[in-house]
Design a protein around this motif. Structure first.
Motif, PDB file in Angstrom:
ATOM      1  N   ASP A  60       0.877  -1.267   0.018  1.00 49.60           N
ATOM      2  CA  ASP A  60       0.041  -0.167   0.082  1.00 49.60           C
ATOM      3  C   ASP A  60       0.706   1.268  -0.238  1.00 49.60           C
ATOM      4  N   SER A  61       1.671   1.506   1.085  1.00 49.45           N
ATOM      5  CA  SER A  61       2.506   2.710   0.976  1.00 49.45           C
ATOM      6  C   SER A  61       3.510   2.512  -0.317  1.00 49.45           C
ATOM      7  N   SER A  62       3.967   1.480  -0.660  1.00 42.83           N
ATOM      8  CA  SER A  62       4.938   1.456  -1.789  1.00 42.83           C
ATOM      9  C   SER A  62       4.000   2.088  -3.145  1.00 42.83           C
ATOM     10  N   VAL A  63       3.048   1.420  -3.276  1.00 43.79           N
ATOM     11  CA  VAL A  63       2.165   1.940  -4.478  1.00 43.79           C
ATOM     12  C   VAL A  63       1.577   3.532  -4.232  1.00 43.79           C
ATOM     13  N   THR A  64       1.548   3.954  -3.049  1.00 43.57           N
ATOM     14  CA  THR A  64       1.244   5.291  -2.695  1.00 43.57           C
ATOM     15  C   THR A  64       2.293   5.982  -3.234  1.00 43.57           C
TER      16      THR A  64
END
Length: 311
Positions: A60-64
């Motif tokens: 999630d944070s990587s895609v964000t």
């Protein structure tokens, strides 16, 4: 399956709207909704803006971070940075930290690390060995939020972006409703206001289902940490996840409906509960913003020290 738009081979079936999408149109579908959220959540009239992304190294944070960089990196007068909160969880955080550092390096984004040990004197593992009765999230949640705010404020960020997907967000909404916590419900991110000592949080993925985040990461070649926090089983959130997932299977679109309900009810609730008018003091111990004299984290740390002395 064939793509509902171009007829090419589909890679994803969107059950909540009855369509199927090929790789190209699936990625465009995700990016279009994230762009809309960023546009609705960020005030681009400011000059020399900075957005800090909290990155754990997970999907999630990587895609964000990847999408914020893809969508906003060409904007002049806007800087994107990233940071990782290191809770000190053996065998878990180190892997995520490596993935976070790798992605930031590939994107050319400055990356910082802020840790529990350096700021609180304990790792989360050490805290859990001292306090065997309290669930980890009760300690970890307030500490993580405080450090995310601390490093974002220190770097003079206008916003801090969190990797919270539709599944996470709908669960949080239902948790606050079930607890009758109207004040916390009204204070949920994304934040449209700024308060001294608190950096507004934005949630670009809040309307992207978890499985779409995973697929987008895979199709984009994003190398992310897929491990689970070892304290995961203790989280009360698991019960709400099971409830909402069951409702979603029976009625596709339930998660979107929960967020829609939140978006339409929060403005009326905020008029009656003016969260922005609550006076914030500086904690007399650490200086963090708090409605009382001592912040939640400092009170928790004192309890931990008392338990440690008693053993």
């Amino acid at each position: 399956m064939e793509c509902s738009i171009c007829g090419a081979q589909a890679v994803y079936e969107v059950k909540y709207n009855g369509s199927s999408l090929c790789k190209k149109h699936f990625m465009e579908y995700v990016e279009k909704r994230v762009k809309r959220e960023i546009r609705n959540q960020v005030d681009f009239s400011r000059k020399n803006m900075k957005i800090s992304v909290a990155i754990s190294g997970g999907k999630d944070s990587s895609v964000t971070l990847y999408l914020i960089n893809k969508i906003l990196s060409n904007r002049r007068n806007l800087e994107i940075t990233a940071f990782t909160v290191d809770e000190g969880i053996e065998g878990y955080r180190s892997t995520g930290l490596q993935k976070a550092e790798k992605l930031c390096k590939n994107l050319g984004i400055k990356h910082d690390v802020i840790s529990y040990k350096e700021n609180y004197g304990y790792t989360l593992d050490e805290i859990m060995k001292i306090d065997k009765k309290t669930i980890s999230c009760s300690h970890c949640g307030p500490m993580r939020r405080q450090l995310m705010n601390k490093i974002s404020e220190y770097s003079n960020s206008d916003y801090v972006a969190l990797g919270i997907n539709l599944d996470d967000y709908s669960q949080s909404i239902l948790m606050n409703v079930s607890k009758g916590d109207v004040s916390r419900y009204a204070r949920m991110a994304p934040h449209s206001y700024t308060r001294d000592g608190l950096v507004p949080r934005i949630l670009p993925l809040r309307k992207i289902p978890e499985k779409e985040v995973v697929l987008y990461a895979l199709l984009s070649g994003i190398d992310f940490d897929s491990s689970w926090c070892p304290y995961y089983s203790m989280a009360q959130r698991n019960t709400f996840r099971e409830v909402i997932d069951k409702l979603e299977r029976e009625t596709p679109g339930t998660k979107f409906a929960i967020v829609k309900f939140f978006d339409e009810t929060r403005p009326a609730i905020k008029k009656n509960i003016s969260t922005e008018s609550v006076i914030l003091n500086k904690c007399k111990i650490c200086g963090a913003p708090t409605p009382g004299e001592v912040c939640e984290v400092c009170e928790d740390l004192e309890s931990i020290r008392n338990l440690e002395r008693a053993t």
